[in-house]
Design an enzyme around this catalytic site. Structure first.
Site, PDB file in Angstrom:
ATOM      1  N   THR A 104       0.832  -1.207   0.000  1.00  0.00           N
ATOM      2  CA  THR A 104       0.000   0.000   0.000  1.00  0.00           C
ATOM      3  C   THR A 104       0.861   1.249   0.000  1.00  0.00           C
ATOM      4  O   THR A 104       1.969   1.242   0.548  1.00  0.00           O
ATOM      5  CB  THR A 104      -0.948   0.051   1.215  1.00  0.00           C
ATOM      6  OG1 THR A 104      -1.754   1.229   1.120  1.00  0.00           O
ATOM      7  CG2 THR A 104      -0.212   0.083   2.545  1.00  0.00           C
ATOM      8  N   HIS A 129     -13.654  -2.779   9.420  1.00  0.00           N
ATOM      9  CA  HIS A 129     -13.528  -3.636   8.246  1.00  0.00           C
ATOM     10  C   HIS A 129     -12.092  -4.147   8.106  1.00  0.00           C
ATOM     11  O   HIS A 129     -11.851  -5.320   7.895  1.00  0.00           O
ATOM     12  CB  HIS A 129     -13.959  -2.842   7.002  1.00  0.00           C
ATOM     13  CG  HIS A 129     -13.292  -1.497   6.853  1.00  0.00           C
ATOM     14  ND1 HIS A 129     -13.136  -0.627   7.905  1.00  0.00           N
ATOM     15  CD2 HIS A 129     -12.683  -0.891   5.785  1.00  0.00           C
ATOM     16  CE1 HIS A 129     -12.491   0.446   7.487  1.00  0.00           C
ATOM     17  NE2 HIS A 129     -12.209   0.314   6.203  1.00  0.00           N
ATOM     18  N   ARG A 130     -11.116  -3.236   8.274  1.00  0.00           N
ATOM     19  CA  ARG A 130      -9.704  -3.606   8.103  1.00  0.00           C
ATOM     20  C   ARG A 130      -9.244  -4.528   9.237  1.00  0.00           C
ATOM     21  O   ARG A 130      -8.530  -5.498   8.995  1.00  0.00           O
ATOM     22  CB  ARG A 130      -8.850  -2.318   8.061  1.00  0.00           C
ATOM     23  CG  ARG A 130      -7.368  -2.550   7.790  1.00  0.00           C
ATOM     24  CD  ARG A 130      -6.691  -1.270   7.349  1.00  0.00           C
ATOM     25  NE  ARG A 130      -7.236  -0.798   6.089  1.00  0.00           N
ATOM     26  CZ  ARG A 130      -8.114   0.209   5.973  1.00  0.00           C
ATOM     27  NH1 ARG A 130      -8.487   0.904   7.035  1.00  0.00           N
ATOM     28  NH2 ARG A 130      -8.596   0.536   4.794  1.00  0.00           N
ATOM     29  N   ASN A 135      -0.806   4.005   1.073  1.00  0.00           N
ATOM     30  CA  ASN A 135      -1.679   4.831   1.914  1.00  0.00           C
ATOM     31  C   ASN A 135      -1.180   4.780   3.371  1.00  0.00           C
ATOM     32  O   ASN A 135      -1.202   3.725   4.008  1.00  0.00           O
ATOM     33  CB  ASN A 135      -3.117   4.290   1.781  1.00  0.00           C
ATOM     34  CG  ASN A 135      -4.115   5.049   2.620  1.00  0.00           C
ATOM     35  OD1 ASN A 135      -3.841   5.412   3.754  1.00  0.00           O
ATOM     36  ND2 ASN A 135      -5.296   5.277   2.067  1.00  0.00           N
ATOM     37  N   LYS A 138      -3.706   3.613   6.140  1.00  0.00           N
ATOM     38  CA  LYS A 138      -3.845   2.149   6.197  1.00  0.00           C
ATOM     39  C   LYS A 138      -2.640   1.526   6.888  1.00  0.00           C
ATOM     40  O   LYS A 138      -2.765   0.634   7.723  1.00  0.00           O
ATOM     41  CB  LYS A 138      -3.856   1.559   4.777  1.00  0.00           C
ATOM     42  CG  LYS A 138      -5.122   1.663   4.021  1.00  0.00           C
ATOM     43  CD  LYS A 138      -4.960   0.865   2.729  1.00  0.00           C
ATOM     44  CE  LYS A 138      -6.103   1.077   1.780  1.00  0.00           C
ATOM     45  NZ  LYS A 138      -5.929   0.352   0.517  1.00  0.00           N
ATOM     46  N   ASP A 154      -7.709  -3.729  -0.413  1.00  0.00           N
ATOM     47  CA  ASP A 154      -8.522  -2.839  -1.238  1.00  0.00           C
ATOM     48  C   ASP A 154      -9.810  -2.576  -0.472  1.00  0.00           C
ATOM     49  O   ASP A 154     -10.475  -3.514  -0.020  1.00  0.00           O
ATOM     50  CB  ASP A 154      -8.832  -3.429  -2.614  1.00  0.00           C
ATOM     51  CG  ASP A 154      -9.306  -2.325  -3.558  1.00  0.00           C
ATOM     52  OD1 ASP A 154      -8.502  -1.423  -3.866  1.00  0.00           O
ATOM     53  OD2 ASP A 154     -10.479  -2.345  -3.962  1.00  0.00           O
ATOM     54  N   TYR A 191     -12.616   8.826   4.677  1.00  0.00           N
ATOM     55  CA  TYR A 191     -14.030   9.112   4.957  1.00  0.00           C
ATOM     56  C   TYR A 191     -14.405   8.922   6.433  1.00  0.00           C
ATOM     57  O   TYR A 191     -15.583   9.018   6.783  1.00  0.00           O
ATOM     58  CB  TYR A 191     -14.921   8.214   4.080  1.00  0.00           C
ATOM     59  CG  TYR A 191     -14.713   8.438   2.592  1.00  0.00           C
ATOM     60  CD1 TYR A 191     -15.226   9.572   1.959  1.00  0.00           C
ATOM     61  CD2 TYR A 191     -13.994   7.525   1.813  1.00  0.00           C
ATOM     62  CE1 TYR A 191     -15.026   9.793   0.601  1.00  0.00           C
ATOM     63  CE2 TYR A 191     -13.794   7.739   0.449  1.00  0.00           C
ATOM     64  CZ  TYR A 191     -14.313   8.877  -0.150  1.00  0.00           C
ATOM     65  OH  TYR A 191     -14.111   9.099  -1.492  1.00  0.00           O
ATOM     66  N   ASP A 192     -13.442   8.664   7.309  1.00  0.00           N
ATOM     67  CA  ASP A 192     -13.773   8.440   8.727  1.00  0.00           C
ATOM     68  C   ASP A 192     -14.618   9.558   9.358  1.00  0.00           C
ATOM     69  O   ASP A 192     -15.522   9.268  10.136  1.00  0.00           O
ATOM     70  CB  ASP A 192     -12.492   8.228   9.552  1.00  0.00           C
ATOM     71  CG  ASP A 192     -11.949   6.799   9.430  1.00  0.00           C
ATOM     72  OD1 ASP A 192     -12.758   5.860   9.398  1.00  0.00           O
ATOM     73  OD2 ASP A 192     -10.718   6.641   9.378  1.00  0.00           O
TER      74      ASP A 192
HETATM   75  P1  ITT Z   1      -3.400   1.700  -1.845  1.00  0.00           P
HETATM   76  O1  ITT Z   1      -4.144   1.243  -3.079  1.00  0.00           O
HETATM   77  O2  ITT Z   1      -1.999   2.137  -2.120  1.00  0.00           O
HETATM   78  O3  ITT Z   1      -3.505   0.735  -0.704  1.00  0.00           O
HETATM   79  P2  ITT Z   1      -5.528   3.659  -1.694  1.00  0.00           P
HETATM   80  O4  ITT Z   1      -5.842   4.774  -0.745  1.00  0.00           O
HETATM   81  O5  ITT Z   1      -5.558   3.985  -3.168  1.00  0.00           O
HETATM   82  O6  ITT Z   1      -4.111   3.045  -1.287  1.00  0.00           O
HETATM   83  P3  ITT Z   1      -7.800   1.895  -2.058  1.00  0.00           P
HETATM   84  O7  ITT Z   1      -7.706   1.863  -3.535  1.00  0.00           O
HETATM   85  O8  ITT Z   1      -8.069   0.608  -1.330  1.00  0.00           O
HETATM   86  O9  ITT Z   1      -6.464   2.458  -1.393  1.00  0.00           O
HETATM   87  O10 ITT Z   1      -8.893   2.968  -1.660  1.00  0.00           O
HETATM   88  C1  ITT Z   1      -9.421   2.959  -0.392  1.00  0.00           C
HETATM   89  C2  ITT Z   1     -10.096   4.297  -0.124  1.00  0.00           C
HETATM   90  O11 ITT Z   1     -11.294   4.043   0.615  1.00  0.00           O
HETATM   91  C3  ITT Z   1      -9.226   5.154   0.761  1.00  0.00           C
HETATM   92  O12 ITT Z   1      -8.385   6.003  -0.008  1.00  0.00           O
HETATM   93  C4  ITT Z   1     -10.266   5.913   1.574  1.00  0.00           C
HETATM   94  O13 ITT Z   1     -10.768   6.972   0.825  1.00  0.00           O
HETATM   95  C5  ITT Z   1     -11.390   4.897   1.722  1.00  0.00           C
HETATM   96  N1  ITT Z   1     -11.235   4.110   2.962  1.00  0.00           N
HETATM   97  C6  ITT Z   1     -10.881   2.798   3.063  1.00  0.00           C
HETATM   98  N2  ITT Z   1     -10.769   2.425   4.341  1.00  0.00           N
HETATM   99  C7  ITT Z   1     -11.045   3.524   5.073  1.00  0.00           C
HETATM  100  C8  ITT Z   1     -11.077   3.779   6.458  1.00  0.00           C
HETATM  101  O14 ITT Z   1     -10.742   2.855   7.349  1.00  0.00           O
HETATM  102  N3  ITT Z   1     -11.393   4.997   6.866  1.00  0.00           N
HETATM  103  C9  ITT Z   1     -11.690   5.964   5.976  1.00  0.00           C
HETATM  104  N4  ITT Z   1     -11.671   5.827   4.644  1.00  0.00           N
HETATM  105  C10 ITT Z   1     -11.351   4.600   4.185  1.00  0.00           C
END
Ligand code: ITT
Length: 198
Positions: A8, A182-183, A10, A13, A71, A156-157
Protein backbone atom coordinates in the site's frame (compact mmCIF):
# COMPACT_ATOMS: atom_id res chain seq x y z
CA UNK A 1 11.21 -15.27 10.74
CA UNK A 2 9.26 -14.36 7.60
CA UNK A 3 8.52 -10.78 6.78
CA UNK A 4 5.37 -9.33 5.31
CA UNK A 5 5.46 -6.63 2.69
CA UNK A 6 2.32 -4.56 2.76
CA UNK A 7 1.41 -3.43 -0.74
CA UNK A 8 0.00 0.00 0.00
CA UNK A 9 1.00 3.58 -0.52
CA UNK A 10 -1.68 4.83 1.91
CA UNK A 11 -0.11 5.97 5.22
CA UNK A 12 -3.41 5.81 7.12
CA UNK A 13 -3.84 2.15 6.20
CA UNK A 14 -0.21 1.38 7.00
CA UNK A 15 -0.51 2.82 10.53
CA UNK A 16 -3.58 0.69 11.23
CA UNK A 17 -1.98 -2.43 9.74
CA UNK A 18 1.14 -2.07 11.90
CA UNK A 19 -1.04 -1.78 15.02
CA UNK A 20 -3.27 -4.74 14.12
CA UNK A 21 -0.26 -7.00 13.45
CA UNK A 22 1.88 -5.67 16.32
CA UNK A 23 1.49 -8.77 18.50
CA UNK A 24 2.48 -11.29 15.79
CA UNK A 25 6.20 -10.55 16.07
CA UNK A 26 6.36 -10.54 12.27
CA UNK A 27 8.41 -7.90 10.53
CA UNK A 28 5.98 -5.67 8.61
CA UNK A 29 7.39 -3.44 5.93
CA UNK A 30 5.69 -1.08 3.52
CA UNK A 31 6.33 -1.25 -0.22
CA UNK A 32 8.42 1.88 0.16
CA UNK A 33 10.52 0.33 2.98
CA UNK A 34 11.10 -2.68 0.72
CA UNK A 35 12.34 -0.35 -2.05
CA UNK A 36 9.48 -1.28 -4.38
CA UNK A 37 8.03 1.51 -6.47
CA UNK A 38 5.21 0.47 -8.75
CA UNK A 39 2.31 2.21 -10.36
CA UNK A 40 -0.33 -0.49 -10.08
CA UNK A 41 -3.42 -0.21 -12.27
CA UNK A 42 -6.40 -1.25 -10.16
CA UNK A 43 -8.69 -2.33 -12.98
CA UNK A 44 -10.59 -5.08 -11.16
CA UNK A 45 -14.35 -4.93 -10.74
CA UNK A 46 -14.48 -6.04 -7.09
CA UNK A 47 -12.56 -5.21 -3.91
CA UNK A 48 -11.17 -8.77 -3.90
CA UNK A 49 -9.91 -8.57 -7.49
CA UNK A 50 -8.17 -5.26 -6.83
CA UNK A 51 -6.59 -6.58 -3.62
CA UNK A 52 -5.23 -9.59 -5.56
CA UNK A 53 -3.96 -7.33 -8.37
CA UNK A 54 -1.99 -5.20 -5.87
CA UNK A 55 -0.62 -8.15 -3.90
CA UNK A 56 0.45 -10.08 -7.03
CA UNK A 57 2.11 -7.03 -8.60
CA UNK A 58 4.30 -6.56 -5.53
CA UNK A 59 4.87 -10.31 -5.10
CA UNK A 60 6.32 -10.40 -8.62
CA UNK A 61 8.96 -7.93 -7.41
CA UNK A 62 9.54 -9.72 -4.07
CA UNK A 63 9.14 -13.46 -4.72
CA UNK A 64 10.65 -14.56 -1.37
CA UNK A 65 8.32 -12.55 0.84
CA UNK A 66 4.70 -12.81 1.91
CA UNK A 67 2.86 -9.89 0.32
CA UNK A 68 -0.44 -8.57 1.66
CA UNK A 69 -2.64 -5.90 0.05
CA UNK A 70 -5.84 -4.14 1.08
CA UNK A 71 -8.52 -2.84 -1.24
CA UNK A 72 -11.22 -0.99 0.60
CA UNK A 73 -13.89 1.64 0.31
CA UNK A 74 -17.14 3.18 1.45
CA UNK A 75 -20.53 1.98 0.16
CA UNK A 76 -23.45 4.38 0.69
CA UNK A 77 -26.74 2.59 0.11
CA UNK A 78 -28.74 5.71 -0.89
CA UNK A 79 -26.12 6.45 -3.59
CA UNK A 80 -26.29 2.95 -5.07
CA UNK A 81 -23.18 1.92 -3.12
CA UNK A 82 -21.04 4.82 -4.37
CA UNK A 83 -18.16 5.53 -4.09
CA UNK A 84 -17.44 1.79 -3.59
CA UNK A 85 -14.33 0.50 -5.35
CA UNK A 86 -13.75 4.05 -6.62
CA UNK A 87 -13.46 5.51 -3.10
CA UNK A 88 -9.85 6.69 -3.50
CA UNK A 89 -10.58 8.12 -6.97
CA UNK A 90 -13.95 9.74 -6.10
CA UNK A 91 -13.88 13.40 -7.31
CA UNK A 92 -10.22 12.86 -8.27
CA UNK A 93 -7.28 11.44 -6.27
CA UNK A 94 -5.98 14.95 -5.52
CA UNK A 95 -9.24 16.33 -4.15
CA UNK A 96 -9.06 16.79 -0.36
CA UNK A 97 -11.18 14.61 1.90
CA UNK A 98 -12.72 17.78 3.39
CA UNK A 99 -14.21 18.41 -0.06
CA UNK A 100 -15.13 14.77 -0.79
CA UNK A 101 -16.75 14.33 2.62
CA UNK A 102 -18.78 17.54 2.33
CA UNK A 103 -19.88 16.53 -1.18
CA UNK A 104 -21.23 13.20 0.06
CA UNK A 105 -23.06 14.91 2.94
CA UNK A 106 -24.57 17.39 0.45
CA UNK A 107 -25.76 14.54 -1.78
CA UNK A 108 -27.72 13.18 1.20
CA UNK A 109 -29.44 16.46 1.99
CA UNK A 110 -32.89 15.83 3.47
CA UNK A 111 -32.33 12.05 3.62
CA UNK A 112 -33.48 10.62 6.99
CA UNK A 113 -31.21 8.50 9.18
CA UNK A 114 -32.74 5.16 8.23
CA UNK A 115 -31.80 5.79 4.59
CA UNK A 116 -28.26 6.99 5.34
CA UNK A 117 -26.90 3.48 5.91
CA UNK A 118 -23.38 2.79 4.71
CA UNK A 119 -20.50 0.41 5.26
CA UNK A 120 -16.77 0.29 4.97
CA UNK A 121 -15.58 -2.80 3.11
CA UNK A 122 -12.06 -4.20 3.14
CA UNK A 123 -10.78 -7.07 1.02
CA UNK A 124 -7.36 -8.27 2.06
CA UNK A 125 -5.27 -10.53 -0.16
CA UNK A 126 -2.10 -12.42 0.78
CA UNK A 127 0.29 -14.00 -1.71
CA UNK A 128 2.77 -16.58 -0.41
CA UNK A 129 6.18 -17.38 -1.97
CA UNK A 130 4.72 -20.63 -3.42
CA UNK A 131 2.15 -18.55 -5.32
CA UNK A 132 -0.81 -19.46 -3.11
CA UNK A 133 -3.21 -16.50 -2.82
CA UNK A 134 -5.89 -16.11 -0.17
CA UNK A 135 -8.42 -13.34 0.47
CA UNK A 136 -10.63 -12.27 3.37
CA UNK A 137 -13.34 -9.62 3.59
CA UNK A 138 -14.30 -7.49 6.57
CA UNK A 139 -17.11 -4.95 6.83
CA UNK A 140 -18.42 -2.44 9.36
CA UNK A 141 -21.98 -1.10 9.19
CA UNK A 142 -22.76 2.53 9.97
CA UNK A 143 -24.42 5.63 8.56
CA UNK A 144 -23.40 8.94 7.01
CA UNK A 145 -23.68 11.76 9.53
CA UNK A 146 -24.88 15.33 8.97
CA UNK A 147 -21.49 16.87 9.59
CA UNK A 148 -17.87 15.69 9.66
CA UNK A 149 -16.41 15.09 13.12
CA UNK A 150 -13.12 13.85 14.57
CA UNK A 151 -9.44 14.04 13.76
CA UNK A 152 -8.36 10.40 13.94
CA UNK A 153 -8.25 7.88 11.12
CA UNK A 154 -8.19 9.05 7.50
CA UNK A 155 -10.29 9.35 4.35
CA UNK A 156 -14.03 9.11 4.96
CA UNK A 157 -13.77 8.44 8.73
CA UNK A 158 -15.14 11.89 9.74
CA UNK A 159 -18.53 11.26 8.07
CA UNK A 160 -18.93 7.55 8.90
CA UNK A 161 -20.83 7.13 12.17
CA UNK A 162 -21.35 3.93 14.15
CA UNK A 163 -24.41 3.37 16.33
CA UNK A 164 -22.43 1.34 18.86
CA UNK A 165 -20.43 4.44 19.86
CA UNK A 166 -22.76 7.21 18.57
CA UNK A 167 -19.80 8.98 16.94
CA UNK A 168 -17.74 8.92 13.77
CA UNK A 169 -14.86 6.50 13.31
CA UNK A 170 -12.59 9.58 13.23
CA UNK A 171 -13.64 10.24 16.84
CA UNK A 172 -12.66 6.75 17.99
CA UNK A 173 -9.20 5.96 19.34
CA UNK A 174 -7.10 3.99 16.82
CA UNK A 175 -7.42 0.93 19.09
CA UNK A 176 -11.22 1.17 19.24
CA UNK A 177 -11.48 1.64 15.46
CA UNK A 178 -9.21 -1.37 14.75
CA UNK A 179 -11.29 -3.52 17.11
CA UNK A 180 -14.49 -3.06 15.08
CA UNK A 181 -13.29 -1.97 11.65
CA UNK A 182 -13.53 -3.64 8.25
CA UNK A 183 -9.70 -3.61 8.10
CA UNK A 184 -9.29 -5.07 11.58
CA UNK A 185 -11.68 -7.93 10.79
CA UNK A 186 -10.18 -8.76 7.38
CA UNK A 187 -6.59 -8.50 8.58
CA UNK A 188 -7.12 -10.65 11.67
CA UNK A 189 -8.56 -13.37 9.40
CA UNK A 190 -5.54 -13.11 7.06
CA UNK A 191 -3.16 -13.01 10.05
CA UNK A 192 -4.53 -16.33 11.33
CA UNK A 193 -4.01 -17.95 7.91
CA UNK A 194 -0.49 -16.51 7.61
CA UNK A 195 0.45 -17.85 11.07
CA UNK A 196 -0.68 -21.36 10.04
CA UNK A 197 1.62 -21.28 7.01
CA UNK A 198 4.91 -20.01 8.47
P1 ITT B 1 -3.40 1.70 -1.84
O1 ITT B 1 -4.14 1.24 -3.08
O2 ITT B 1 -2.00 2.14 -2.12
O3 ITT B 1 -3.51 0.73 -0.70
P2 ITT B 1 -5.53 3.66 -1.69
O4 ITT B 1 -5.84 4.77 -0.74
O5 ITT B 1 -5.56 3.99 -3.17
O6 ITT B 1 -4.11 3.05 -1.29
P3 ITT B 1 -7.80 1.89 -2.06
O7 ITT B 1 -7.71 1.86 -3.54
O8 ITT B 1 -8.07 0.61 -1.33
O9 ITT B 1 -6.46 2.46 -1.39
O10 ITT B 1 -8.89 2.97 -1.66
C1 ITT B 1 -9.42 2.96 -0.39
C2 ITT B 1 -10.10 4.30 -0.12
O11 ITT B 1 -11.29 4.04 0.61
C3 ITT B 1 -9.23 5.15 0.76
O12 ITT B 1 -8.39 6.00 -0.01
C4 ITT B 1 -10.27 5.91 1.57
O13 ITT B 1 -10.77 6.97 0.83
C5 ITT B 1 -11.39 4.90 1.72
N1 ITT B 1 -11.23 4.11 2.96
C6 ITT B 1 -10.88 2.80 3.06
N2 ITT B 1 -10.77 2.43 4.34
C7 ITT B 1 -11.05 3.52 5.07
C8 ITT B 1 -11.08 3.78 6.46
O14 ITT B 1 -10.74 2.85 7.35
N3 ITT B 1 -11.39 5.00 6.87
C9 ITT B 1 -11.69 5.96 5.98
N4 ITT B 1 -11.67 5.83 4.64
C10 ITT B 1 -11.35 4.60 4.19
Amino acid sequence: MSRIIFATGNKGKMNEIRMILADTGLEIVSMKDAGIELDIVEDGTTFEENARIKARAVAAAAPDDIVVADDSGLEIDYLNKEPGIYSARYMGEDTSYDVKNQNLIDRLEGVPKEQRTARFVCAMAAVFPNGETITARGTIEGYIGWEPAGENGFGYDPIFYVDEYGCSTAELSPEAKNEISHRGKALRAIRDEVMKRI
